[in-house]
Design a protein around this motif. Sequence first.
Motif, PDB file in Angstrom:
ATOM      1  N   VAL A  50       0.841  -1.203   0.000  1.00 49.15           N
ATOM      2  CA  VAL A  50       0.000   0.000   0.000  1.00 49.15           C
ATOM      3  C   VAL A  50       0.875   1.251   0.000  1.00 49.15           C
ATOM      4  N   LEU A  51       1.916   1.249   0.825  1.00 51.50           N
ATOM      5  CA  LEU A  51       2.830   2.394   0.884  1.00 51.50           C
ATOM      6  C   LEU A  51       3.522   2.601  -0.458  1.00 51.50           C
ATOM      7  N   PHE A  52       3.951   1.526  -1.092  1.00 46.40           N
ATOM      8  CA  PHE A  52       4.600   1.619  -2.400  1.00 46.40           C
ATOM      9  C   PHE A  52       3.634   2.158  -3.452  1.00 46.40           C
ATOM     10  N   ALA A  53       2.379   1.725  -3.398  1.00 45.35           N
ATOM     11  CA  ALA A  53       1.389   2.195  -4.361  1.00 45.35           C
ATOM     12  C   ALA A  53       1.138   3.699  -4.208  1.00 45.35           C
ATOM     13  N   ILE A  54       1.033   4.160  -2.962  1.00 42.97           N
ATOM     14  CA  ILE A  54       0.840   5.597  -2.721  1.00 42.97           C
ATOM     15  C   ILE A  54       2.022   6.388  -3.260  1.00 42.97           C
ATOM     16  N   MET A  55       3.228   5.892  -2.988  1.00 43.93           N
ATOM     17  CA  MET A  55       4.437   6.570  -3.454  1.00 43.93           C
ATOM     18  C   MET A  55       4.468   6.652  -4.971  1.00 43.93           C
ATOM     19  N   MET A  56       4.130   5.550  -5.646  1.00 42.30           N
ATOM     20  CA  MET A  56       4.176   5.528  -7.093  1.00 42.30           C
ATOM     21  C   MET A  56       3.115   6.430  -7.705  1.00 42.30           C
ATOM     22  N   ILE A  57       1.955   6.536  -7.068  1.00 43.89           N
ATOM     23  CA  ILE A  57       0.897   7.409  -7.581  1.00 43.89           C
ATOM     24  C   ILE A  57       1.369   8.852  -7.587  1.00 43.89           C
ATOM     25  N   PHE A  58       1.951   9.304  -6.476  1.00 40.11           N
ATOM     26  CA  PHE A  58       2.398  10.690  -6.384  1.00 40.11           C
ATOM     27  C   PHE A  58       3.548  10.966  -7.350  1.00 40.11           C
ATOM     28  N   ILE A  59       4.535  10.079  -7.375  1.00 39.03           N
ATOM     29  CA  ILE A  59       5.703  10.308  -8.222  1.00 39.03           C
ATOM     30  C   ILE A  59       5.331  10.210  -9.699  1.00 39.03           C
ATOM     31  N   SER A  60       4.508   9.219 -10.063  1.00 40.04           N
ATOM     32  CA  SER A  60       4.096   9.075 -11.459  1.00 40.04           C
ATOM     33  C   SER A  60       3.279  10.276 -11.917  1.00 40.04           C
ATOM     34  N   GLY A  61       2.402  10.764 -11.033  1.00 38.01           N
ATOM     35  CA  GLY A  61       1.619  11.947 -11.386  1.00 38.01           C
ATOM     36  C   GLY A  61       2.487  13.161 -11.637  1.00 38.01           C
ATOM     37  N   PHE A  62       3.508  13.334 -10.808  1.00 36.55           N
ATOM     38  CA  PHE A  62       4.397  14.479 -10.999  1.00 36.55           C
ATOM     39  C   PHE A  62       5.227  14.320 -12.273  1.00 36.55           C
ATOM     40  N   ILE A  63       5.703  13.106 -12.551  1.00 32.90           N
ATOM     41  CA  ILE A  63       6.466  12.865 -13.782  1.00 32.90           C
ATOM     42  C   ILE A  63       5.597  13.132 -15.011  1.00 32.90           C
ATOM     43  N   TRP A  64       4.336  12.706 -14.957  1.00 37.28           N
ATOM     44  CA  TRP A  64       3.412  12.930 -16.068  1.00 37.28           C
ATOM     45  C   TRP A  64       3.187  14.422 -16.301  1.00 37.28           C
ATOM     46  N   LYS A  65       3.035  15.181 -15.207  1.00 33.91           N
ATOM     47  CA  LYS A  65       2.845  16.624 -15.341  1.00 33.91           C
ATOM     48  C   LYS A  65       4.100  17.279 -15.922  1.00 33.91           C
TER      49      LYS A  65
END
Length: 308
Positions: free
Chosen positions: A285-300
């Motif tokens: 769960v912690l890894f998924a939260i981390m990836m969501i935030f980082i992936s969203g920022f990379i996409w932006k």
Amino acid sequence: MTDSSVPASRNSGAFTPRRKLGRKLAPWLFLAPGMIMFLVYVIIPIGQSMWISFFQWDGLSPKSWVGIENYIELLDDEAFYTSLKNNVIWLVLYMLAIPFGLFIALFLNQTVRGIRIYKSLFFFPFVISQVVVGLIFSWFYAPGFGLLFELTKIFGGEGIAVLANPHTVTYGIIVAGLWPQIAYCMILYLTGLNAVAPDQIEAARLDGAKGIKMLWYVVLPQLRPATFIAVVVTVIGALRSFDLVSIMTDGGPFGSSRVLSYYMYEQALSEYGYRMGYGAAIAVVLFAIMMIFISGFIWKMWRDERGL
């Protein structure tokens, strides 16, 4: 004739299939050690953690398949929601390190007398171990002799025991974490400011830009690489905030300062748990939260670079 034929013969073999193959393989050979290390120490452990989260296991006895029961149990776990809430608070407030680091870097990016001393003082928290940071702030907050406790006692009549109050303990630990994190962001921005094109600064000054306009339209766009690294590192630091919690409060009082990484440790490795499967589920769960935030920022960042 002999001298001119030697370079010709060498040049004629410069683009042979063998040399072309060597040029194609050379970058991969240099990347191979790092890729192997990344695979062995990052990718494979992540996959193993996901696999273990579907088992009930104490780390010694044979694993017992339970499917998604560990994840279902998380939905009814009050301690998990407390840890998740604290991680969200960490994530929001930890982002303050980025603007503070930028403003300090702008202040230090000057050629004035004694600026190296100021840089050393601001850089100092970054080189201190997190263990030392936790101990320093534990003494700073300590009831009876802590500086903050004595100051609040003088001005408020009663001292505030930050780490003993469930409503203030998380914020006290975050302040301790922000001290070295701001220093890290400052270093990133100082490095980025050294790469800012001076001709663009001069052109902007000729156009009448200064102050906030200069910062927003000229300086910040050139600091995007530094901002990207600062955001990624700050997000990871906020979500993996284990060491300060462990040193300063051990998850207390009454579990109010737990974060997901510490709760994972409690469940999987401490004497109160030894539930490897349940701890692995928290880690996923912690890894998924981390990836969501980082992936969203990379996409932006990618969309901004392409002008979409």
